[in-house]
Design an enzyme around this catalytic site. Structure first.
Site, PDB file in Angstrom:
ATOM      1  N   ALA A 175       0.837  -1.210   0.000  1.00 55.70           N
ATOM      2  CA  ALA A 175       0.000   0.000   0.000  1.00 55.70           C
ATOM      3  C   ALA A 175       0.867   1.253   0.000  1.00 55.70           C
ATOM      4  O   ALA A 175       0.571   2.228  -0.692  1.00 55.70           O
ATOM      5  CB  ALA A 175      -0.935   0.000   1.198  1.00 55.70           C
ATOM      6  N   ASP A 176       1.940   1.238   0.769  1.00 60.86           N
ATOM      7  CA  ASP A 176       2.841   2.392   0.820  1.00 60.86           C
ATOM      8  C   ASP A 176       3.504   2.635  -0.529  1.00 60.86           C
ATOM      9  O   ASP A 176       3.642   3.780  -0.975  1.00 60.86           O
ATOM     10  CB  ASP A 176       3.923   2.160   1.878  1.00 60.86           C
ATOM     11  CG  ASP A 176       3.373   2.113   3.279  1.00 60.86           C
ATOM     12  OD1 ASP A 176       3.508   3.115   3.997  1.00 60.86           O
ATOM     13  OD2 ASP A 176       2.805   1.082   3.670  1.00 60.86           O
ATOM     14  N   MET A 177       3.959   1.554  -1.166  1.00 60.01           N
ATOM     15  CA  MET A 177       4.644   1.695  -2.440  1.00 60.01           C
ATOM     16  C   MET A 177       3.709   2.241  -3.520  1.00 60.01           C
ATOM     17  O   MET A 177       4.085   3.108  -4.318  1.00 60.01           O
ATOM     18  CB  MET A 177       5.222   0.358  -2.879  1.00 60.01           C
ATOM     19  CG  MET A 177       6.307  -0.186  -1.986  1.00 60.01           C
ATOM     20  SD  MET A 177       7.748   0.914  -1.946  1.00 60.01           S
ATOM     21  CE  MET A 177       8.933  -0.129  -1.095  1.00 60.01           C
ATOM     22  N   GLY A 180       3.094   5.819  -2.887  1.00 52.88           N
ATOM     23  CA  GLY A 180       4.277   6.601  -3.219  1.00 52.88           C
ATOM     24  C   GLY A 180       4.367   6.926  -4.695  1.00 52.88           C
ATOM     25  O   GLY A 180       4.718   8.046  -5.088  1.00 52.88           O
TER      26      GLY A 180
END
Length: 406
Positions: A175-177, A180
């Site tokens: 989810a973070d990637m 980003g």
């Protein structure tokens, strides 16, 4: 061999002249700023002088490998933002920057005296990226924003894995990637608006919304059919054959025969040309309806042969099949090496560190890996000098514990 590179801090890149102040910690913010740094932006990591970005603490055998990869091309300004002197220095830096990234809970930046209204009063063209779990508004705005929570809530985990087993979270900060990458894209849109004479703006970047956007038309399908997505392992609910198949020598092959001509090539390659006209397998819809029988025929053929034997047959038949690599096989692959998908970069601790190359590749204005990930506070003095601080002022800040020099 994996290509080796040398750092070149003076190499030009398309985002030269863009300064990014990165207040974020851990993954999503670092992924946003990595994309910008790789393309030439001067990314200044604002770090706590005591511990730095917590990403530094993600260690393997004592080495901060996540930091080495995702903080490359960046600078470190170690400054305590609790004293007024620290906040004053940050404001001076922001006034001379184009982008600010933060991932505090909603309201925290305002509590620090750096709300968007304050920042835009000082720098009307500033682009502010605000990363949270669930967004700047809505009932869940104040909930902790860890990626694992979002990966569960988004529907990803519910459709990932096998039907007879529990839902599976991804083995990476997915989810973070994804957020980003969306964030870097949004920054470029906002920079374009400023170039056209517009003002800076706030980018509301939750982790939840981006991962939902990549999961397919699940909401539309549910509204039409009333059926929830099912965990199917490596199978597809929309095409067949599509799976991972075990070979005689304990390896695996991934196959996706997602168009009719490819399915027919596959059936011929496995000696089952009869399946082409079989009513159970004649069309993709037929194959999905009879997926167990279709998969069984392919699996039986592959299981009776080694990986190399299977791949020789499939390549000759131009079937869309590929070995399932583990990391050592990926590193050794001739295509990965020839294209420089991975590179060896110099490293003071290890001699060199293996990392992915700059993505995407631009023919005329390529990005560069210009410098290694910084030590904590490595660029503190450089950045303070750049915004007008004298040597005496910097020494006083260091004496008072406001800054740390690396």
């Amino acid at each position: 061999m994996i290509p080796r590179i040398d750092f070149d801090p003076n190499a030009s890149a398309p985002l030269d002249g863009i300064r990014v102040v990165d207040l974020s910690r851990l993954v999503a913010g670092n992924m946003v700023s990595l994309q910008l740094a790789d393309q030439g932006a001067e990314v200044v990591k604002i770090e706590d002088p005591r511990v730095g970005d917590p990403l530094r603490a993600w260690r393997v055998k004592g080495l901060s490998l996540h930091w080495k990869v995702y903080a490359r091309n960046k600078k470190s300004l170690a400054i305590n933002l609790r004293p007024q002197a620290g906040r004053d220095a940050l404001m001076e830096l922001v006034a001379r920057s184009q982008v600010l990234i933060e991932n505090y809970r909603p309201g925290t930046l305002e509590g620090m005296g750096f709300g968007p209204d304050v920042l835009h009063a000082r720098n009307p063209g500033l682009i502010i990226v605000r990363i949270t779990g669930f967004g700047q508004d809505g009932p869940y705005r104040d909930r902790p924003g860890f990626g694992s929570l979002v990966e569960g809530m988004s529907g990803f985990a519910a459709k990932n894995g096998f039907a007879d087993r529990p839902p599976v979270l991804p083995p990476l900060a997915l989810a973070d990637m994804i957020a980003g990458l969306y964030g870097a894209y949004a920054v470029m849109i906002a920079l374009r608006e400023v170039e056209r004479g517009g003002k800076g703006q706030v980018i509301d970047l939750p982790l939840l919304d981006p991962i939902i956007s990549i999961l397919g038309p699940d909401a539309a399908i549910y509204r039409v059919t009333g059926e929830k997505p099912q965990r199917t392992g490596s199978r597809s609910l929309t095409t067949s054959p599509r799976n991972v198949y075990g070979t005689k020598d304990g390896r695996f092959i991934a196959i996706s025969a997602s168009i009719q001509v490819m399915a027919e090539r596959l059936f011929r390659a496995i000696g089952r040309e009869d399946m082409i006209d079989d009513p159970r397998f004649r069309t993709n819809t037929d194959r999905v309806r009879n997926i167990d029988e279709c998969d069984g025929a392919v699996a039986a053929f592959i299981a009776a042969r080694t990986l190399d034997e299977n791949m020789t047959i499939f390549r000759a038949a131009e079937v869309t099949a590929s070995p399932v690599y583990e990391i050592d096989q990926l590193i050794d692959d001739e295509h990965i090496q020839a294209r420089g998908v991975l590179v060896e970069a110099p490293d003071d601790e290890m001699g060199s560190v293996l990392m992915h190359n700059v993505i995407p590749r631009l023919s005329a204005t390529p990005g560069r890996i210009r410098r290694p990930a910084p030590t904590l506070g490595q660029h503190t003095r450089e950045m303070l000098v750049a915004i007008g601080y004298s040597a005496e002022q910097i020494t006083a800040l260091a004496t008072d514990g406001v800054i740390k020099e690396g």
